[in-house]
Write an enzyme that holds these catalytic residues in place. Sequence first.
Site, PDB file in Angstrom:
ATOM      1  CB  CYS A   2     -15.680 -35.499  -2.173  1.00  0.00           C
ATOM      2  SG  CYS A   2     -15.471 -37.270  -1.629  1.00  0.00           S
ATOM      3  NE  ARG A  34     -16.076 -42.772  -8.634  1.00  0.00           N
ATOM      4  CZ  ARG A  34     -15.194 -43.530  -7.868  1.00  0.00           C
ATOM      5  NH1 ARG A  34     -15.834 -44.778  -7.212  1.00  0.00           N
ATOM      6  NH2 ARG A  34     -13.854 -43.486  -7.969  1.00  0.00           N
ATOM      7  NE  ARG A  67     -17.795 -29.099  -7.824  1.00  0.00           N
ATOM      8  CZ  ARG A  67     -17.918 -28.885  -9.090  1.00  0.00           C
ATOM      9  NH1 ARG A  67     -18.593 -27.706  -9.277  1.00  0.00           N
ATOM     10  NH2 ARG A  67     -17.352 -29.688 -10.000  1.00  0.00           N
ATOM     11  NE  ARG A  68     -18.752 -31.251 -12.511  1.00  0.00           N
ATOM     12  CZ  ARG A  68     -17.775 -32.027 -12.442  1.00  0.00           C
ATOM     13  NH1 ARG A  68     -18.166 -33.539 -12.288  1.00  0.00           N
ATOM     14  NH2 ARG A  68     -16.479 -31.765 -12.829  1.00  0.00           N
ATOM     15  NE  ARG A 120     -15.492 -39.437 -15.354  1.00  0.00           N
ATOM     16  CZ  ARG A 120     -14.657 -38.458 -14.924  1.00  0.00           C
ATOM     17  NH1 ARG A 120     -15.392 -37.720 -14.107  1.00  0.00           N
ATOM     18  NH2 ARG A 120     -13.576 -38.009 -14.886  1.00  0.00           N
ATOM     19  CE  LYS A 161     -11.344 -32.462 -10.803  1.00  0.00           C
ATOM     20  NZ  LYS A 161     -12.115 -33.524 -10.168  1.00  0.00           N
ATOM     21  CG  ASP A 162      -8.558 -36.164  -7.430  1.00  0.00           C
ATOM     22  OD1 ASP A 162      -9.819 -35.950  -7.473  1.00  0.00           O
ATOM     23  OD2 ASP A 162      -7.832 -36.417  -8.518  1.00  0.00           O
TER      24      ASP A 162
END
Length: 347
Positions: free
Chosen positions: A275, A153, A135-136, A159, A84-85
């Site tokens: 992203c 971040r 997205r979330r 986090r 996903k990165d």
Amino acid sequence: MENNFFTNERPLRIATRKSALAIAQTTMAADAIGVPYELVSMTTEGDRRLDKSLASFGGKGVFIKELEVALFEGRADVAIHSLKDMPAEVLPQFKLAAVLKREDPRDAFLARGGAAGVKFMDLPAGARVGTGSIRRVVQLKALRPDLEYVPIRGNIQTRIGKLAELDGVVLAAAGLKRMGLADQVTEYFSTEQVLPASGQGILAIETLNDNGARHSEQYKNAKPFQPLAPAPEPGEEFSEIQDSIAQILDRVNDVETFCIAVAEMAYLKALNAGCQFPVASFAEFLDEATCNNATRTLKIRGIYWDEKTSRLLKAECAGSVNLISVDCVQQAKNLGIELAQNIQMQL
């Protein structure tokens, strides 16, 4: 017979980020590869610039560029990334050579108290929830528009530490499980509630492309890739290394997950999305292969936030993928493209 080029004297050199999660994931992948190895760890631009959102300074590529430079300059043989990165399409000097079997792709909600904490749908109006993903945010707002979503971040522990000032945080389940932190999860979002990021939960192994292609002017001048030094000219040892790597990764590669990865990334590419866009796709096989039939049904779902109309667009499609066919990757890719076309028809 598999090539045994890599030894304790000449181990497989694996490029990785320096974060605790990256090291844990890379070690997991290295153990699966099963040859002597050493880690070539480094800090990426994405790791250094924690004061800004990813979309503001380059998007997904900021977590992989330094690793790709190490590959190009011959300081590493392979690089391990969270898929996903990675951008939807790797630069032509490189290739996605293999993936490991997908870990839990879902997003997880963490509140104070871990499993005993207040669940997402039970939070009081105005509660503050942290996430670094737009997205979330667009999907969580569809579930709870009455909450405040706070950008955060940093590494997993940083986090999670935000719970001291927030009512909850949302993280990828795969990273939490790989770090042994699943006991801190309050609940998991189903993929119907929150569609995961394309490639979430998949570890990707990237290598150089074929021997000669990386030395052409077209490849050297590809932007935004800018190596720190000229790549070494390929010789007999270089070819032996590449042949050995190809044989090893062919054994390690999970074909089902590879097809899933290709479909999800093809969707992003067809939409020209990264992203900085609230976009996601999630593919899964709906049936099991049998001894007499390797053809399976791959279903892929996608979302896309249309900024102009403030609509969360959704689409899905399914098709057959023959896992032992040389065309299986193209079949999966075509599904991702079809999904993107279904979204585009709604714009």
